[in-house]
Design a protein around this motif. Structure first.
Motif, PDB file in Angstrom:
ATOM      1  N   ALA A 194      11.614   2.647  -4.091  1.00 20.68           N
ATOM      2  CA  ALA A 194      10.849   2.765  -2.845  1.00 20.68           C
ATOM      3  C   ALA A 194      10.565   1.385  -2.258  1.00 20.68           C
ATOM      4  O   ALA A 194      10.610   1.187  -1.047  1.00 20.68           O
ATOM      5  CB  ALA A 194       9.543   3.518  -3.100  1.00 20.68           C
ATOM      6  N   MET A 195      10.271   0.401  -3.134  1.00 21.81           N
ATOM      7  CA  MET A 195      10.018  -0.965  -2.645  1.00 21.81           C
ATOM      8  C   MET A 195      11.276  -1.541  -2.013  1.00 21.81           C
ATOM      9  O   MET A 195      11.223  -2.200  -0.977  1.00 21.81           O
ATOM     10  CB  MET A 195       9.584  -1.866  -3.794  1.00 21.81           C
ATOM     11  N   LEU A 196      12.423  -1.301  -2.658  1.00 20.31           N
ATOM     12  CA  LEU A 196      13.688  -1.821  -2.134  1.00 20.31           C
ATOM     13  C   LEU A 196      13.989  -1.227  -0.762  1.00 20.31           C
ATOM     14  O   LEU A 196      14.606  -1.875   0.088  1.00 20.31           O
ATOM     15  CB  LEU A 196      14.837  -1.497  -3.097  1.00 20.31           C
ATOM     16  N   LEU A 197      13.556   0.012  -0.548  1.00 19.89           N
ATOM     17  CA  LEU A 197      13.767   0.624   0.763  1.00 19.89           C
ATOM     18  C   LEU A 197      12.748   0.113   1.771  1.00 19.89           C
ATOM     19  O   LEU A 197      13.075  -0.176   2.919  1.00 19.89           O
ATOM     20  CB  LEU A 197      13.633   2.150   0.649  1.00 19.89           C
ATOM     21  N   ALA A 198      11.486   0.011   1.327  1.00 20.60           N
ATOM     22  CA  ALA A 198      10.393  -0.235   2.271  1.00 20.60           C
ATOM     23  C   ALA A 198      10.329  -1.687   2.736  1.00 20.60           C
ATOM     24  O   ALA A 198      10.120  -1.950   3.917  1.00 20.60           O
ATOM     25  CB  ALA A 198       9.060   0.161   1.630  1.00 20.60           C
ATOM     26  N   LEU A 199      10.491  -2.644   1.809  1.00 17.23           N
ATOM     27  CA  LEU A 199      10.204  -4.033   2.171  1.00 17.23           C
ATOM     28  C   LEU A 199      11.194  -4.621   3.174  1.00 17.23           C
ATOM     29  O   LEU A 199      10.775  -5.214   4.168  1.00 17.23           O
ATOM     30  CB  LEU A 199      10.101  -4.895   0.909  1.00 17.23           C
ATOM     31  N   ILE A 239       4.556   2.462   1.006  1.00 20.85           N
ATOM     32  CA  ILE A 239       4.676   1.010   0.881  1.00 20.85           C
ATOM     33  C   ILE A 239       4.987   0.401   2.240  1.00 20.85           C
ATOM     34  O   ILE A 239       4.426  -0.624   2.623  1.00 20.85           O
ATOM     35  CB  ILE A 239       5.777   0.641  -0.145  1.00 20.85           C
ATOM     36  N   PHE A 240       5.858   1.077   2.992  1.00 18.14           N
ATOM     37  CA  PHE A 240       6.242   0.565   4.315  1.00 18.14           C
ATOM     38  C   PHE A 240       5.023   0.380   5.209  1.00 18.14           C
ATOM     39  O   PHE A 240       4.852  -0.659   5.845  1.00 18.14           O
ATOM     40  CB  PHE A 240       7.243   1.529   4.969  1.00 18.14           C
ATOM     41  N   LEU A 241       4.155   1.394   5.242  1.00 18.00           N
ATOM     42  CA  LEU A 241       2.995   1.344   6.136  1.00 18.00           C
ATOM     43  C   LEU A 241       2.081   0.176   5.774  1.00 18.00           C
ATOM     44  O   LEU A 241       1.666  -0.601   6.635  1.00 18.00           O
ATOM     45  CB  LEU A 241       2.206   2.649   6.059  1.00 18.00           C
ATOM     46  N   LEU A 242       1.772   0.049   4.481  1.00 18.74           N
ATOM     47  CA  LEU A 242       0.855  -1.013   4.061  1.00 18.74           C
ATOM     48  C   LEU A 242       1.492  -2.382   4.249  1.00 18.74           C
ATOM     49  O   LEU A 242       0.855  -3.320   4.731  1.00 18.74           O
ATOM     50  CB  LEU A 242       0.452  -0.810   2.599  1.00 18.74           C
ATOM     51  N   ALA A 243       2.780  -2.489   3.888  1.00 18.37           N
ATOM     52  CA  ALA A 243       3.438  -3.800   3.977  1.00 18.37           C
ATOM     53  C   ALA A 243       3.625  -4.217   5.433  1.00 18.37           C
ATOM     54  O   ALA A 243       3.425  -5.387   5.781  1.00 18.37           O
ATOM     55  CB  ALA A 243       4.784  -3.766   3.246  1.00 18.37           C
ATOM     56  N   SER A 244       3.976  -3.275   6.307  1.00 20.16           N
ATOM     57  CA  SER A 244       4.196  -3.690   7.697  1.00 20.16           C
ATOM     58  C   SER A 244       2.866  -4.038   8.360  1.00 20.16           C
ATOM     59  O   SER A 244       2.805  -4.970   9.162  1.00 20.16           O
ATOM     60  CB  SER A 244       4.961  -2.622   8.480  1.00 20.16           C
TER      61      SER A 244
END
Lengths: 347, 538
Positions: free
Chosen positions: B79-84, B165-170
């Motif tokens: 999921a991290m590899l996709l999201a970041l 992860i995408f939401l928090l990281a972005s």
């Protein structure tokens, strides 16, 4: 030696109508402190960011220590310029301690040498004992010292400071100003300081460049900027100024408040405005006087009087803090301009 | 140029009628406690009383624990590899279509993981479309592709949870002060060095928080892993209960899974409290997009690939499996009673959660001492229990003590309340915290009683939030599969249960139609709420 040279620099931001910088030429001598002074939006921060390499001018050249870093087409990236930058908001790395922040730019040094450099610079900025704190555990003044230490650590050729004192409390501001001045003096580094506060510029700089809407109005030493401003904008921006209308007759300038020397040799009959600073005007009560007191602002160290002339023109006069006259008092004016600055009357 | 710090409001002081509120809070605490704690305690006591592992061996238990943890960890990494990369591309670069990409990147949240699993099984399963096409193409009936198993589970779970992860990281990338990165440049770091030494470390708290959500999701998920035939705790519990009828073994497995979940939560708490740092922001400046240059189209390909796998492929498969609009309507007509069940259950749970949530948030704020904190903590525990475990605990408890409740739809509503009450409480708590305490004091000084303050001042102010939390709980309850599968009365199926059953029976057409309907039921209310929120109406 000219350490920093800008010649003919122009920069327009995408989607902007007016250029942020217009044909700007400036230089800074090695070891000197130049202050870029102007109202918000005048482009002063843009100059700093162009020197640092964060903005790319579309025309003109920038040289740092003789090396061409920008020619309007190609620009050397910031990491290869050797400049130290202190941001208005300090921009400390929140995930690193004070030591790690300062050592950030010292990766090319051996660990031992880097540690020594950090110790040395911590002493210089008076932060010994705070090595392991995180930025959020520091006060505003301490954060700023870390930001300066971090910028100085890699021994940059120039230190760029963007409104460094604007985020500090007023009482802290004066103290930090003196401290930063001392640090600049002790390191002998060349510095460019951006500010909108003329007192700050006067106190810190060897030379001041006044910017207005992307154009350079005047570059000079602080005394000349204050006493002999070359444009009405500069005259107004760096302190209280009144512009008294007058006319050149027989080699003298005749005004409502007296007769002045025509030092710049305007031709006979020219309508001019003469700049009067409040400290040039002295008032004494007289009846009947030529003018009347219309207002008083107590400023602690002085009383600033607003005086109404018969024509409806206002002048300001700075008097001792203990000299108090009631509003409405009839007064006589003595205008003793140390520097006579005239502008041809604007139509 | 400096931005004012957000105004912080003090929590309202306990009102003068403190004892009344305090009594109310304690009564609510007792009620909520009775709802949430007994099932868990009874589960623990069943597990301990059984004393044996039943048909399980220590070895198989350890193997199960290893598989479960490995699956959760790998799904999180995936999921991290996709999201970041996606977050960085849409927030920080001049990626073409980045606004569309940003919007699409959260769409997988509207696709429950068991529906994602269903779509990929229909595509890549042993009797899926891909194998059928390849067989038709080559003439050989060899099985080319099989998504069943551990790696299929990792693939699907990561694909449908990366938006956390995408939401928090972005959001964190957007909030990062650009001058921090510029400073690093002026100190001699190139763009890659800045990414490695400044940007990523600053994002670490958000990445960890998002990763934890994905990890816990993977640990507790039953639906997709069961469909993909992965042997983890949740599927083993279901197997013991429904195939072997071994309640003791199921209780033991559940107990261990709850302990694992708690260990993760405790570990996270310790990790976060040891190294905390606050990002010092205060700039209105937005970082200038990084020009991608010749990497522009490869980047589009990468973003398109991620969104393709997580949005377009599953939705495409569902639509293709459903067939024509006529076939779609036929399925809806045939399954109308189950659709009604779902709507009624979710509506009842949402309404109950909204009312109880308001009362709890209100009294937690007024309660003195630790009563409020205890109340909120207990409710959060309900959320942390995996659905399968909750289902089992309620079976064990109610079967023994409240047999008249067991086997009714009421037990489903209770289960939804336990699982989703925290969504309602947290939303309303935040809204109440944002209300200037002086408003309340002003109303009191204008001779309003505490009841009148609640009715005339607080309730109207939080009304938009009440609407939002109702929708949130409704969506969650609509999608709930894991507990429902265990607790539903005989013949009382819901939409997710039907999707599950049809997938198991390889009736992908029916499963697809119902899955599309379910996605519509969850996505549309969510769209309405975000729309209203954008207009500041909620």
């Amino acid at each position: 030696m000219k350490l920093i040279e800008l010649s003919g620099v122009s920069l327009t931001y995408p989607n902007a109508v007016e250029p942020a910088l217009h044909d700007l030429s400036l230089d800074v001598k090695e070891g000197a402190t130049l202050s870029i002074l102007g109202p918000s939006g005048c482009g002063k921060t843009t100059v700093l960011r162009a020197i640092a390499g964060f903005e790319h001018p579309q025309a003109g050249e920038i040289r740092i220590a003789g090396r061409l870093v920008c020619d309007g087409k190609q620009c050397v990236p910031p990491e290869e310029r050797g400049v130290g930058m202190v941001f208005q908001d300090y921009a400390l790395f929140p995930h690193l301690t004070v030591t790690q922040n300062i050592a950030f730019g010292l990766r090319r040094l051996a660990p031992r040498a880097a540690a020594d450099a950090v110790t040395h610079i911590l002493d210089l900025v008076g932060l010994a004992g705070f090595e392991d704190r995180y930025p959020h555990e520091l006060s505003g003044g301490q954060q700023q010292r870390v930001a300066i230490a971090r910028a100085l650590a890699p021994k940059p050729v120039v230190l760029l400071l963007d409104e460094p004192f604007s985020n500090l409390d007023p009482d802290m501001r004066g103290q930090m100003r003196e401290e930063v001045q001392e640090i600049l003096r002790r390191t002998g580094i060349t510095a460019v300081l951006v500010t909108h506060d003329h007192d700050e510029a006067f106190a810190m700089a060897d030379r001041i460049a006044v910017l207005n809407r992307g154009r350079l109005e005047q570059v000079d030493d602080p005394e000349s900027i204050y006493h002999t401003p070359s444009t009405p904008f500069v005259a107004n921006f760096v302190g209280q100024a009144d512009f008294l209308p007058g006319r050149v007759e027989n080699g003298k300038i005749h005004t409502e408040a007296g007769v002045f020397e025509n030092v710049t040799g305007h031709p006979h009959g020219t309508a001019v405005e003469i700049m009067i600073r409040p400290d040039d005007v002295h008032i004494t009560p007289a009846s009947p006087g030529t003018a009347q007191i219309a207002g008083r602002q107590f400023r602690g160290s002085e009383n600033l009087y607003t005086v109404l002339l018969p024509s409806g023109q206002y002048l300001h006069s700075s008097e001792a803090s203990t000299t108090v006259y009631p509003i409405g008092t009839s007064v006589e004016l003595t205008v003793a301009a140390t520097h006579i600055v005239t502008f041809v009357k604007r139509r | 140029m400096t931005q004012a710090a957000p105004m912080t409001l003090a929590r309202p002081a306990p009102a003068a009628s403190g004892w009344f509120a305090q009594a109310g809070a304690i009564a609510l605490l007792a009620g909520v406690g009775l709802l949430i704690l007994p099932p868990l305690l009874y589960l623990a006591s069943s597990a301990i009383q059984a004393g044996t592992l039943g048909t399980l061996s220590i070895g198989s238990l350890a193997g199960l624990a290893l598989t479960t943890l490995a699956l959760a960890a790998l799904a999180t990494v995936w999921a991290m590899l996709l999201a970041l990369p996606l977050a960085w591309l849409v927030v920080r670069t001049d990626l073409p279509f980045r606004n569309v990409c940003r919007w699409l990147a959260v769409v997988p949240l509207a696709i429950p993981s068991y529906i994602g699993a269903m779509a990929y099984i229909a595509l890549l399963g042993p009797v899926g479309s891909l194998n059928a096409w390849l067989a038709a193409l080559t003439g050989s009936h060899q099985q080319w592709m099989n998504i069943y198993g551990f790696w299929g589970g990792v693939f699907v779970l990561g694909l449908f949870t990366y938006p956390y992860i995408f939401l928090l990281a972005s959001a964190a990338l957007e909030a990062t002060n650009p001058s921090v990165e510029e400073t690093a440049r002026s100190l001699g770091e190139g763009p890659l060095g800045v990414l490695r030494r400044v940007t990523l470390p600053m994002l670490r708290p958000s990445i960890m928080a998002g990763g934890l959500l994905v990890f816990l999701y993977a640990l507790s998920d039953f639906g997709s892993l069961s469909l993909l035939r992965v042997h983890v705790f949740t599927t083993a519990i279901y197997h013991q209960l429904n195939t072997r009828f071994d309640q003791a073994a199921a209780a033991m497995l559940s107990f261990v899974l709850v302990l694992l979940t708690l260990a993760v939560l405790v570990g996270q708490h310790a990790l976060l409290s040891r190294r905390s740092y606050v990002t010092i922001t205060g700039t209105a400046r937005v970082a200038r997009p990084v020009p991608l240059g010749r990497w522009r189209w490869p980047a589009v390909l990468l973003a398109g690939g991620i969104l393709g796998l997580s949005v377009f492929v599953p939705l495409g498969v569902l639509i293709a499996q459903t067939g024509t609009a006529g076939q779609f309507l036929d399925v809806l007509g045939e399954q109308w009673s189950f659709i009604k069940n779902s709507l009624a259950l979710a509506g009842a749970a949402a309404t109950l959660a909204m009312i109880v949530g308001f009362l709890i948030a209100f009294s937690a704020k007024r309660a003195t001492g630790n009563t409020g904190a205890a109340l909120l903590g207990t409710i959060q525990m309900g959320y942390a229990i995996p659905g399968t475990v909750l289902g089992l605990s309620l079976i064990l408890l109610y079967n023994t003590y409240l047999p008249w409740l067991y086997g009714t739809a009421g037990v489903l509503v209770l289960a939804y309340l336990i699982r989703f009450l925290t969504q309602s409480v947290q939303g309303i708590d935040a809204a109440l915290a944002g209300i200037n305490p002086h408003l309340e004091e002003a109303a009191r000084s204008l001779a309003a009683s505490p009841g009148a303050v609640l009715r005339r001042v607080l309730a109207p102010l939080v009304r938009p939030t009440l609407f939002a939390v109702w929708t949130l709980v409704f969506i969650s309850a609509m999608k709930e599969l894991d507990a429902t599968l265990l607790l539903r009365p005989a013949g009382f199926d819901t939409l997710p249960v039907r999707v599950y059953i049809h997938t198991v029976e390889a009736e992908y057409g029916k499963a697809g139609a119902l899955a599309l309907l379910l996605i519509a039921f969850t996505a549309l209310p969510w769209l309405v709420v975000t729309r209203l929120r954008d207009k500041k109406l909620v």
